[in-house]
Structure formats: structure tokens, C-alpha cells
Design an enzyme around this catalytic site. Sequence first.
Site, PDB file in Angstrom:
ATOM      1  N   SER A 151     -14.011  94.762  99.350  1.00 55.13           N
ATOM      2  CA  SER A 151     -14.959  93.635  99.405  1.00 55.13           C
ATOM      3  C   SER A 151     -15.883  93.659  98.180  1.00 55.13           C
ATOM      4  O   SER A 151     -16.265  92.600  97.660  1.00 55.13           O
ATOM      5  CB  SER A 151     -15.770  93.651 100.704  1.00 55.13           C
ATOM      6  OG  SER A 151     -16.620  94.759 100.753  1.00 55.13           O
ATOM      7  N   HIS A 196     -23.104 103.239  96.193  1.00 47.96           N
ATOM      8  CA  HIS A 196     -23.176 104.124  97.360  1.00 47.96           C
ATOM      9  C   HIS A 196     -24.019 103.441  98.444  1.00 47.96           C
ATOM     10  O   HIS A 196     -25.102 102.927  98.153  1.00 47.96           O
ATOM     11  CB  HIS A 196     -23.778 105.476  96.966  1.00 47.96           C
ATOM     12  CG  HIS A 196     -23.712 106.446  98.098  1.00 47.96           C
ATOM     13  ND1 HIS A 196     -22.528 107.060  98.480  1.00 47.96           N
ATOM     14  CD2 HIS A 196     -24.656 106.859  98.970  1.00 47.96           C
ATOM     15  CE1 HIS A 196     -22.767 107.829  99.531  1.00 47.96           C
ATOM     16  NE2 HIS A 196     -24.043 107.722  99.855  1.00 47.96           N
TER      17      HIS A 196
HETATM   18  C1  GRF Z   1     -18.769 100.513 100.359  1.00 48.05           C
HETATM   19  O1  GRF Z   1     -19.691 100.580 101.415  1.00 48.05           O
HETATM   20  C2  GRF Z   1     -19.149 101.454  99.257  1.00 48.05           C
HETATM   21  O2  GRF Z   1     -20.531 101.616  99.116  1.00 48.05           O
HETATM   22  C3  GRF Z   1     -18.532 102.735  99.744  1.00 48.05           C
HETATM   23  O3  GRF Z   1     -17.305 102.361 100.318  1.00 48.05           O
HETATM   24  C4  GRF Z   1     -17.409 101.014 100.796  1.00 48.05           C
HETATM   25  C5  GRF Z   1     -16.278 100.239 100.173  1.00 48.05           C
HETATM   26  O4  GRF Z   1     -16.137  98.953 100.692  1.00 48.05           O
HETATM   27  N1  GRF Z   1     -18.410 103.680  98.651  1.00 48.05           N
HETATM   28  P1  GRF Z   1     -15.153  97.912 100.007  1.00 48.05           P
HETATM   29  O5  GRF Z   1     -13.799  98.610  99.834  1.00 48.05           O
HETATM   30  O6  GRF Z   1     -15.724  97.512  98.679  1.00 48.05           O
HETATM   31  O7  GRF Z   1     -15.070  96.778 100.964  1.00 48.05           O
END
Ligand code: GRF
Length: 205
Positions: A12, A108
Site C-alpha cells: 500500500s 516504520h
Molecule cells: C507498513 O506498516 C510499514 O510501516 C511496515 O510494513 C507495513 C507495510 O505495508 N514496515 P504495505 O506493504 O506498504 O502495505
Amino acid sequence: MKFAVFVSGNGSNLQAIIDAVKSGDIKAELALVFSDRRTAYALKRATEAGIKTLSLVRKDYATPQSYERDIVISLKEEGIDFIVFAGFMKVLSPFFIKTYPNGILNVHPSLLPAFKGARGIKDTFTYGTKVAGVTIHFVDDKMDHGPIILQQAFRVDKKETLKSLETRIHKVEHQIYPKAIALFVDGRLKITGRKVQVLDKPRKK
Ligand code: GRF
């Protein structure tokens, strides 16, 4: 400037970045999406957006070194100038990180240095903090540690559930990650030790 986004899962954040490149908010070419998992949904998003993808899996290699060397070779072949980790769950070695000094960004889902690691949202929720948030930082050789570019906090609601917290954190990620990437591309980040200054005007080269 050309960049690569590294993913492992849903993507996402990758989608928010693709949209920001399309709208011209990020003035750089997203030339490659790299995944350490062949089944990552993020790869579908990249393909749909017409972006080249590469997926290399660690277990197909004898050593971490040979794995990382292959990734670096592909990045150099593509002429990649910087890297964006977006939900990339694999920890790479200092050898890899050093090939792009101050040239790798990460998102993060907590207010670092609190709640490092793979379960940032769940750990925030379980701990019962009154504020939660998101950190965008440069990657260095320690996990979730490098100089902080942007952070955004918000108040945890009395009725917050893990699900609602997840939704709110992702929404903030999708807002501030493209902004941080744009600041980097526009030469507006000055790093001094752990401090990252956001400049009004681009840094002189
Ligand atoms: C996000 O919450 C990011 O902060 C963490 O993993 C998640 C990834 O979500 N490191 P997406 O794959 O970008 O939807």
C-alpha cells in the site's frame, strides 16, 4: 534520478509512491520494484503500473553475500540512485547498506526509537501508549535506527482497537512517505550525524 522500491507484502505504501510519481509530487523515475517474496501483492501493483519488477529469494542462494551481491548488480545495471524500503521485511547486511550511503529510506509504523522490529503497530497498541505515529528515516547498519527524516504523531483514541490503529497508521504513512521521498529528491535534506534538517531551498551540490 532513478530509484527502486523494495517490498515484501501488500504494497500500500508502494501504491502511494506510484501515485506521487504519477502526479509529479516525486520528481524521480521509479525504475524498479524489488521483492524478496515472489508472491508479494506489491509486485502486482508494480506490474499494473508498468514498472519493472525483480524478485530474488534468499533461499535460492548459498550465502547471504551471494544473494546481496546479485541484488546490487541488478540495481547498478538499472542505474538506481537511491532505494526506498516500503514494507520490506528482510534485514540486509552492512555490506548492502554501504553501497547506498544515506541513500536508503525506510518507513516504520511507530514513533522511533519506540517499538522497533516487525510488530511496531501491535506493540504500540499492546503497550497502551497515548500517542502513536509513523517515522520515516534513513537506513543505517542497525535495524530501525538511522537518522530521522519525518515523524507524525496522533492521539490514540479511548476506543481504539488494533484494527483502527492499523488503519490510522497506514493512512499517515501514505501521507508522509511520499513527502519525505520528495524532500530527498529535491535535495532538501541535510544530514549531520543523527540530525536531518529539512531545508527551505535545495542543498547546493
Ligand atoms: C507498513 O506498516 C510499514 O510501516 C511496515 O510494513 C507495513 C507495510 O505495508 N514496515 P504495505 O506493504 O506498504 O502495505
